[in-house]
Design a protein around this motif. Sequence first.
Motif, PDB file in Angstrom:
ATOM      1  N   GLU A 116       0.826  -1.214   0.000  1.00 36.85           N
ATOM      2  CA  GLU A 116       0.000   0.000   0.000  1.00 36.85           C
ATOM      3  C   GLU A 116       0.858   1.261   0.000  1.00 36.85           C
ATOM      4  OE1 GLU A 116      -3.088   0.187   2.898  1.00 36.85           O
ATOM      5  OE2 GLU A 116      -3.716  -1.881   2.546  1.00 36.85           O
ATOM      6  N   LEU A 117       1.996   1.217   0.687  1.00 36.75           N
ATOM      7  CA  LEU A 117       2.877   2.377   0.691  1.00 36.75           C
ATOM      8  C   LEU A 117       3.388   2.662  -0.722  1.00 36.75           C
ATOM      9  CD1 LEU A 117       4.301   4.536   2.394  1.00 36.75           C
ATOM     10  CD2 LEU A 117       6.204   2.921   2.687  1.00 36.75           C
ATOM     11  N   ALA A 118       3.725   1.599  -1.454  1.00 35.56           N
ATOM     12  CA  ALA A 118       4.169   1.775  -2.837  1.00 35.56           C
ATOM     13  C   ALA A 118       3.048   2.348  -3.697  1.00 35.56           C
ATOM     14  CB  ALA A 118       4.636   0.439  -3.408  1.00 35.56           C
ATOM     15  N   LEU A 119       1.826   1.906  -3.445  1.00 35.24           N
ATOM     16  CA  LEU A 119       0.680   2.433  -4.189  1.00 35.24           C
ATOM     17  C   LEU A 119       0.441   3.904  -3.854  1.00 35.24           C
ATOM     18  CD1 LEU A 119      -1.701  -0.628  -3.800  1.00 35.24           C
ATOM     19  CD2 LEU A 119      -0.692   0.182  -5.936  1.00 35.24           C
ATOM     20  N   LYS A 120       0.665   4.266  -2.600  1.00 35.69           N
ATOM     21  CA  LYS A 120       0.521   5.666  -2.195  1.00 35.69           C
ATOM     22  C   LYS A 120       1.506   6.545  -2.957  1.00 35.69           C
ATOM     23  CE  LYS A 120       1.070   8.738   1.806  1.00 35.69           C
ATOM     24  NZ  LYS A 120       1.373   8.790   3.269  1.00 35.69           N
ATOM     25  N   TYR A 121       2.780   6.118  -2.988  1.00 31.95           N
ATOM     26  CA  TYR A 121       3.791   6.888  -3.707  1.00 31.95           C
ATOM     27  C   TYR A 121       3.526   6.908  -5.214  1.00 31.95           C
ATOM     28  CZ  TYR A 121       6.615   7.182   0.543  1.00 31.95           C
ATOM     29  OH  TYR A 121       7.072   7.439   1.808  1.00 31.95           O
ATOM     30  N   ALA A 122       2.802   5.880  -5.694  1.00 32.92           N
ATOM     31  CA  ALA A 122       2.463   5.823  -7.115  1.00 32.92           C
ATOM     32  C   ALA A 122       1.275   6.710  -7.458  1.00 32.92           C
ATOM     33  CB  ALA A 122       2.166   4.388  -7.523  1.00 32.92           C
ATOM     34  N   GLY A 123       0.675   7.340  -6.439  1.00 31.35           N
ATOM     35  CA  GLY A 123      -0.430   8.250  -6.675  1.00 31.35           C
ATOM     36  C   GLY A 123      -1.787   7.590  -6.775  1.00 31.35           C
ATOM     37  N   VAL A 124      -1.907   6.335  -6.326  1.00 30.05           N
ATOM     38  CA  VAL A 124      -3.191   5.642  -6.367  1.00 30.05           C
ATOM     39  C   VAL A 124      -4.086   6.198  -5.253  1.00 30.05           C
ATOM     40  CG1 VAL A 124      -4.346   3.406  -6.119  1.00 30.05           C
ATOM     41  CG2 VAL A 124      -2.137   3.563  -7.311  1.00 30.05           C
ATOM     42  N   PRO A 125      -5.310   6.609  -5.553  1.00 22.46           N
ATOM     43  CA  PRO A 125      -6.212   7.144  -4.525  1.00 22.46           C
ATOM     44  C   PRO A 125      -6.421   6.145  -3.380  1.00 22.46           C
ATOM     45  CG  PRO A 125      -7.076   7.551  -6.725  1.00 22.46           C
ATOM     46  CD  PRO A 125      -5.910   6.641  -6.905  1.00 22.46           C
ATOM     47  N   ARG A 126      -6.580   6.658  -2.179  1.00 15.12           N
ATOM     48  CA  ARG A 126      -6.719   5.817  -0.994  1.00 15.12           C
ATOM     49  C   ARG A 126      -7.841   4.782  -1.158  1.00 15.12           C
ATOM     50  NH1 ARG A 126      -5.523   6.495   4.516  1.00 15.12           N
ATOM     51  NH2 ARG A 126      -4.761   8.610   4.097  1.00 15.12           N
ATOM     52  N   ALA A 127      -8.957   5.201  -1.737  1.00 17.02           N
ATOM     53  CA  ALA A 127     -10.108   4.302  -1.864  1.00 17.02           C
ATOM     54  C   ALA A 127      -9.826   3.108  -2.778  1.00 17.02           C
ATOM     55  CB  ALA A 127     -11.312   5.082  -2.386  1.00 17.02           C
ATOM     56  N   GLU A 128      -8.826   3.227  -3.640  1.00 18.44           N
ATOM     57  CA  GLU A 128      -8.526   2.157  -4.584  1.00 18.44           C
ATOM     58  C   GLU A 128      -7.375   1.261  -4.136  1.00 18.44           C
ATOM     59  OE1 GLU A 128      -7.790   3.790  -8.419  1.00 18.44           O
ATOM     60  OE2 GLU A 128      -9.525   5.136  -8.377  1.00 18.44           O
ATOM     61  N   ARG A 129      -6.685   1.649  -3.080  1.00 22.19           N
ATOM     62  CA  ARG A 129      -5.446   0.943  -2.722  1.00 22.19           C
ATOM     63  C   ARG A 129      -5.685  -0.486  -2.261  1.00 22.19           C
ATOM     64  NH1 ARG A 129      -2.984   5.908   0.760  1.00 22.19           N
ATOM     65  NH2 ARG A 129      -2.962   7.423  -0.968  1.00 22.19           N
ATOM     66  N   ALA A 130      -6.719  -0.722  -1.457  1.00 23.86           N
ATOM     67  CA  ALA A 130      -6.952  -2.071  -0.934  1.00 23.86           C
ATOM     68  C   ALA A 130      -7.194  -3.064  -2.062  1.00 23.86           C
ATOM     69  CB  ALA A 130      -8.131  -2.063   0.039  1.00 23.86           C
ATOM     70  N   GLY A 131      -8.008  -2.667  -3.033  1.00 21.23           N
ATOM     71  CA  GLY A 131      -8.276  -3.547  -4.163  1.00 21.23           C
ATOM     72  C   GLY A 131      -7.038  -3.812  -4.995  1.00 21.23           C
ATOM     73  N   ARG A 132      -6.265  -2.757  -5.255  1.00 26.79           N
ATOM     74  CA  ARG A 132      -5.027  -2.905  -6.026  1.00 26.79           C
ATOM     75  C   ARG A 132      -4.018  -3.744  -5.253  1.00 26.79           C
ATOM     76  NH1 ARG A 132      -4.006   1.388  -9.622  1.00 26.79           N
ATOM     77  NH2 ARG A 132      -1.927   0.505  -9.891  1.00 26.79           N
ATOM     78  N   ARG A 133      -3.948  -3.532  -3.935  1.00 27.26           N
ATOM     79  CA  ARG A 133      -3.041  -4.314  -3.085  1.00 27.26           C
ATOM     80  C   ARG A 133      -3.346  -5.798  -3.197  1.00 27.26           C
ATOM     81  NH1 ARG A 133      -5.152  -3.753   2.550  1.00 27.26           N
ATOM     82  NH2 ARG A 133      -6.567  -5.299   1.647  1.00 27.26           N
ATOM     83  N   ASP A 134      -4.611  -6.152  -3.043  1.00 24.26           N
ATOM     84  CA  ASP A 134      -4.999  -7.559  -3.078  1.00 24.26           C
ATOM     85  C   ASP A 134      -4.733  -8.167  -4.452  1.00 24.26           C
ATOM     86  OD1 ASP A 134      -5.767  -7.322  -0.462  1.00 24.26           O
ATOM     87  OD2 ASP A 134      -7.923  -7.153  -0.903  1.00 24.26           O
ATOM     88  N   ASP A 135      -4.946  -7.374  -5.496  1.00 24.29           N
ATOM     89  CA  ASP A 135      -4.691  -7.864  -6.849  1.00 24.29           C
ATOM     90  C   ASP A 135      -3.206  -8.144  -7.053  1.00 24.29           C
ATOM     91  OD1 ASP A 135      -5.421  -8.296  -9.729  1.00 24.29           O
ATOM     92  OD2 ASP A 135      -4.093  -6.576  -9.980  1.00 24.29           O
ATOM     93  N   LEU A 136      -2.361  -7.253  -6.570  1.00 23.38           N
ATOM     94  CA  LEU A 136      -0.918  -7.442  -6.722  1.00 23.38           C
ATOM     95  C   LEU A 136      -0.424  -8.645  -5.923  1.00 23.38           C
ATOM     96  CD1 LEU A 136       0.198  -3.705  -6.545  1.00 23.38           C
ATOM     97  CD2 LEU A 136       0.544  -5.238  -8.489  1.00 23.38           C
ATOM     98  N   LEU A 137      -0.932  -8.813  -4.717  1.00 24.39           N
ATOM     99  CA  LEU A 137      -0.529  -9.964  -3.909  1.00 24.39           C
ATOM    100  C   LEU A 137      -0.996 -11.266  -4.541  1.00 24.39           C
ATOM    101  CD1 LEU A 137      -1.130  -8.595  -0.295  1.00 24.39           C
ATOM    102  CD2 LEU A 137       1.063  -9.003  -1.430  1.00 24.39           C
ATOM    103  N   GLU A 138      -2.159 -11.243  -5.155  1.00 25.79           N
ATOM    104  CA  GLU A 138      -2.643 -12.438  -5.856  1.00 25.79           C
ATOM    105  C   GLU A 138      -1.744 -12.771  -7.043  1.00 25.79           C
ATOM    106  OE1 GLU A 138      -6.648 -14.103  -8.157  1.00 25.79           O
ATOM    107  OE2 GLU A 138      -6.619 -12.080  -7.312  1.00 25.79           O
ATOM    108  N   ARG A 139      -1.275 -11.747  -7.742  1.00 26.26           N
ATOM    109  CA  ARG A 139      -0.423 -11.952  -8.916  1.00 26.26           C
ATOM    110  C   ARG A 139       0.872 -12.672  -8.556  1.00 26.26           C
ATOM    111  NH1 ARG A 139      -1.104  -8.098 -13.510  1.00 26.26           N
ATOM    112  NH2 ARG A 139      -3.126  -7.113 -13.239  1.00 26.26           N
ATOM    113  N   VAL A 140       1.376 -12.451  -7.341  1.00 28.70           N
ATOM    114  CA  VAL A 140       2.641 -13.081  -6.938  1.00 28.70           C
ATOM    115  C   VAL A 140       2.423 -14.243  -5.981  1.00 28.70           C
ATOM    116  CG1 VAL A 140       3.978 -10.986  -7.330  1.00 28.70           C
ATOM    117  CG2 VAL A 140       2.994 -11.397  -5.063  1.00 28.70           C
ATOM    118  N   GLY A 141       1.196 -14.753  -5.924  1.00 31.24           N
ATOM    119  CA  GLY A 141       0.925 -15.949  -5.139  1.00 31.24           C
ATOM    120  C   GLY A 141       0.838 -15.748  -3.651  1.00 31.24           C
ATOM    121  N   LEU A 142       0.405 -14.564  -3.199  1.00 27.91           N
ATOM    122  CA  LEU A 142       0.344 -14.272  -1.763  1.00 27.91           C
ATOM    123  C   LEU A 142      -1.061 -13.871  -1.318  1.00 27.91           C
ATOM    124  CD1 LEU A 142       3.674 -12.301  -1.186  1.00 27.91           C
ATOM    125  CD2 LEU A 142       3.163 -14.655  -0.527  1.00 27.91           C
ATOM    126  N   THR A 143      -2.063 -14.471  -1.931  1.00 27.68           N
ATOM    127  CA  THR A 143      -3.444 -14.183  -1.544  1.00 27.68           C
ATOM    128  C   THR A 143      -3.664 -14.508  -0.067  1.00 27.68           C
ATOM    129  OG1 THR A 143      -4.230 -14.695  -3.772  1.00 27.68           O
ATOM    130  CG2 THR A 143      -5.864 -14.740  -2.004  1.00 27.68           C
TER     131      THR A 143
END
Length: 274
Positions: A116-143
């Motif tokens: 989420e910190l990386a998403l914050k620095y990337a300019g992703v709005p707070r409301a979208e970070r949780a969804g993007r976080r979970d998607d990224l963790l799923e992509r690397v096998g860490l669901t």
Amino acid sequence: MSLRSPERAPADAGGAAGDDAAIVLRDVSRRYGAGAEEITAVGPIDLTAPAGEFLVLVGASGCGKSTLLRLIGGFEPPTTGEVLVGGAPPVPGVSSGVVFQQPRLFPWRTVGGNVELALKYAGVPRAERAGRRDDLLERVGLTGTSGRRIWEISGGQQQRVAIARALAAPTSLLLLDEPFAALDALTRERLQDDVRAVSGDLGRTNVFVTHSAEEAAFLGSRIIVLSRRPGRIALDIRSTLPRSGVDPDELRASTEFAELRAQVGAAVKEAAAD
């Protein structure tokens, strides 16, 4: 399944040499020191890579692989020549995401908190970070690991978090500097599978440094073998192994993979001896 044999890249391999190329190196070298103590670490090198390529830099220790990666990332300036990423000089931390040999995670944050910190620095709005976080963790096998602490997960899982964090940046280039070097063989193989699976993520171009011919053959769509210092291009080969739709174990067991691995391994040994 039919796998094609590897092909040596033509002299102008890598696509257009203009501003539409993802990476362009023109007469690039890097020297350290001065006078009698001056050392040329790498170069001169001319190289062009198109968008979406998985470029692997392989060679013996001390041949300048990591130096070349730092030049592409903008972390060091070239002594001579020009480095362009997306048609402009690279800006550290902006032009590319980076995965180092060690995960370099923040231990006071959770797995999800690091992403989420990386998403914050990337300019992703707070409301979208949780969804993007979970998607990224799923992509690397860490669901399902978002709430775990860094010390509660294995070294291989920590490196997966580092990859997810790098993918969070809205860059078209991902640099990986021997990210699996400190891991055991089984974990390393599993992470190779993960990186290969997400290598086309958002059309990113990837540059991966390794000293392993097997790793280079498995991961690379294009493999650059560097000579001993000063590192120069000793071999430029394009792999025709399929990038998707094939089981990783089946790929590793194929004759075509064995041929490519042997070709790269022989080139590394020859380049180190010259």
